[in-house]
Scaffold this active site. Sequence first.
Site, PDB file in Angstrom:
ATOM      1  N   ARG A   1     -41.596  39.938 -33.220  1.00  0.00           N
ATOM      2  CA  ARG A   1     -40.275  39.499 -34.217  1.00  0.00           C
ATOM      3  C   ARG A   1     -41.187  38.566 -35.416  1.00  0.00           C
ATOM      4  O   ARG A   1     -40.899  38.218 -36.533  1.00  0.00           O
ATOM      5  CB  ARG A   1     -39.364  38.858 -33.833  1.00  0.00           C
ATOM      6  CG  ARG A   1     -38.452  38.422 -34.532  1.00  0.00           C
ATOM      7  CD  ARG A   1     -37.221  37.640 -33.795  1.00  0.00           C
ATOM      8  NE  ARG A   1     -37.574  36.662 -32.969  1.00  0.00           N
ATOM      9  CZ  ARG A   1     -36.948  35.208 -31.771  1.00  0.00           C
ATOM     10  NH1 ARG A   1     -35.200  36.159 -32.020  1.00  0.00           N
ATOM     11  NH2 ARG A   1     -37.607  35.051 -30.618  1.00  0.00           N
TER      12      ARG A   1
ATOM     13  N   ARG B   1     -30.372  28.481 -35.718  1.00  0.00           N
ATOM     14  CA  ARG B   1     -29.259  28.062 -34.215  1.00  0.00           C
ATOM     15  C   ARG B   1     -27.762  28.307 -35.125  1.00  0.00           C
ATOM     16  O   ARG B   1     -26.836  29.188 -34.583  1.00  0.00           O
ATOM     17  CB  ARG B   1     -29.431  26.557 -34.455  1.00  0.00           C
ATOM     18  CG  ARG B   1     -30.239  26.288 -34.337  1.00  0.00           C
ATOM     19  CD  ARG B   1     -30.798  26.113 -32.613  1.00  0.00           C
ATOM     20  NE  ARG B   1     -32.094  25.580 -31.585  1.00  0.00           N
ATOM     21  CZ  ARG B   1     -32.304  25.634 -30.499  1.00  0.00           C
ATOM     22  NH1 ARG B   1     -32.317  26.471 -30.283  1.00  0.00           N
ATOM     23  NH2 ARG B   1     -33.364  25.145 -30.675  1.00  0.00           N
TER      24      ARG B   1
ATOM     25  N   TYR C   1     -40.677  25.111 -32.763  1.00  0.00           N
ATOM     26  CA  TYR C   1     -41.011  24.492 -30.633  1.00  0.00           C
ATOM     27  C   TYR C   1     -42.371  24.608 -30.846  1.00  0.00           C
ATOM     28  O   TYR C   1     -43.730  25.634 -30.976  1.00  0.00           O
ATOM     29  CB  TYR C   1     -40.351  25.959 -30.220  1.00  0.00           C
ATOM     30  CG  TYR C   1     -39.291  25.687 -29.971  1.00  0.00           C
ATOM     31  CD1 TYR C   1     -38.489  24.937 -30.019  1.00  0.00           C
ATOM     32  CD2 TYR C   1     -38.570  27.024 -28.871  1.00  0.00           C
ATOM     33  CE1 TYR C   1     -37.149  24.815 -29.599  1.00  0.00           C
ATOM     34  CE2 TYR C   1     -37.261  27.005 -28.050  1.00  0.00           C
ATOM     35  CZ  TYR C   1     -36.362  25.568 -28.786  1.00  0.00           C
ATOM     36  OH  TYR C   1     -34.930  25.734 -28.527  1.00  0.00           O
TER      37      TYR C   1
ATOM     38  N   GLU D   1     -26.232  31.408 -20.952  1.00  0.00           N
ATOM     39  CA  GLU D   1     -26.274  30.720 -22.608  1.00  0.00           C
ATOM     40  C   GLU D   1     -24.768  31.399 -22.705  1.00  0.00           C
ATOM     41  O   GLU D   1     -24.917  32.500 -22.847  1.00  0.00           O
ATOM     42  CB  GLU D   1     -27.403  31.321 -23.022  1.00  0.00           C
ATOM     43  CG  GLU D   1     -28.226  31.724 -24.420  1.00  0.00           C
ATOM     44  CD  GLU D   1     -29.533  32.483 -24.516  1.00  0.00           C
ATOM     45  OE1 GLU D   1     -31.001  32.354 -23.756  1.00  0.00           O
ATOM     46  OE2 GLU D   1     -29.468  33.476 -25.328  1.00  0.00           O
TER      47      GLU D   1
HETATM   48  C1  3EB Z   1     -33.204  28.573 -27.511  1.00  0.00           C
HETATM   49  O1  3EB Z   1     -32.562  27.973 -27.218  1.00  0.00           O
HETATM   50  C2  3EB Z   1     -32.758  28.786 -25.899  1.00  0.00           C
HETATM   51  O2  3EB Z   1     -35.486  34.191 -29.411  1.00  0.00           O
HETATM   52  O3  3EB Z   1     -33.641  35.084 -30.108  1.00  0.00           O
HETATM   53  C3  3EB Z   1     -31.319  31.814 -27.382  1.00  0.00           C
HETATM   54  C4  3EB Z   1     -31.015  32.340 -28.609  1.00  0.00           C
HETATM   55  C5  3EB Z   1     -33.042  31.261 -27.167  1.00  0.00           C
HETATM   56  C6  3EB Z   1     -31.998  33.113 -29.524  1.00  0.00           C
HETATM   57  C7  3EB Z   1     -34.476  34.403 -29.104  1.00  0.00           C
HETATM   58  C8  3EB Z   1     -33.504  32.885 -27.592  1.00  0.00           C
HETATM   59  C9  3EB Z   1     -33.220  33.461 -29.117  1.00  0.00           C
HETATM   60  O4  3EB Z   1     -34.984  28.439 -27.298  1.00  0.00           O
HETATM   61  C10 3EB Z   1     -33.571  30.953 -25.861  1.00  0.00           C
END
Ligand code: 3EB
Length: 335
Positions: free
Chosen positions: A147, A213, A200, A317
């Site tokens: 991605r 987000r 991250y 989640e």
């Molecule tokens: C996180 O906050 C939890 O890789 O598209 C949440 C929403 C999470 C989307 C993604 C991953 C994804 O990292 C995991």
Amino acid sequence: MLTDSLTVLFCDETQSQEWLHSERLLGLVRFGAPAPISADNRICRLALAELGGASTAEVWFGARPVQTGMHDGIYHASDGDVLFLQLALPEADPAALQALTEVAYRRLVIITRGLGYPHLLRIWNYFPEINQEYDGLERYRAFCAGRHQVLAGALREFESRLPAGSALGAQGPGLHLYALAAREPGLQIENPRQLSAFRYPPQYGRRSPSFSRALLKNWSAGCQHLYISGTASIVGHASQHQDLCSQLDETLLNLETLVAEANRRATASLAMALLKIYLRPKADPTPLRARIAERFGANLSLLFLQADICRPELLVEIEGLATSEAAHQSQDHAP
Ligand code: 3EB
């Protein structure tokens, strides 16, 4: 009864059959046991078991009658403002998810540009064995690498134009994506309690997850939608708590924070309308339902699905849609 703007609702699967006759239908998502890819391109079948006994479908409607088509294996439907897309790719080799993800995302980028809806707002991603490793690489991380490879090349302002996202482990084969795109961009919202996922540190994978987000979008006629990404019990970049209840509370706080953050930028007041709750254990949703109602009220539509989550320690989640009050006023006519 539908509002006259872009609408998504959860309904009983039997009832969803009737919506297939609606000229405003953009697409329909069904959940349950693994099943062959639907012959009806408008239907996206996800191998995620529903928890709590109901049989629910997620149905998307445009503001006006839609035009649909197929291109390169991608179903697309549009009402002139929003483009709804879905595709399902069979997986021949579980060790080749990165390359397959690149194929899928490249197609998404090409088709959204070709049809004049170049701004990806929201992408849902499902594939099996999300935490399994092949050749020393976890499949979620392989997916993230694929991605990232495409979106980093395609998005001019990568860190401020990322779509909202969800990526979950399904119980059946294939890479399944569905997405929303638009002619004009939305506004990316990040969570002040969390490090942005695209920042991250490398301990979570060589390529960080490319999603925002939440994404705030102004549709026509004053309708505003906040597409909230999959949200978990993460503060900063670290997972919090080991039990489901505490993880749920932390997640709900993250969701509240995102809506509050968006409300500082929205022209109308946004309220949570819809939540999809992914649980790793086959837990009874009843107590969770009560806890969620305490925080967000009882008028929310909730859908509980069993899914594997991208970090092995995460048990829950939640993704959501918050809408402006205008979008709550329902009109007295059928689609
Ligand atoms: C996180 O906050 C939890 O890789 O598209 C949440 C929403 C999470 C989307 C993604 C991953 C994804 O990292 C995991």
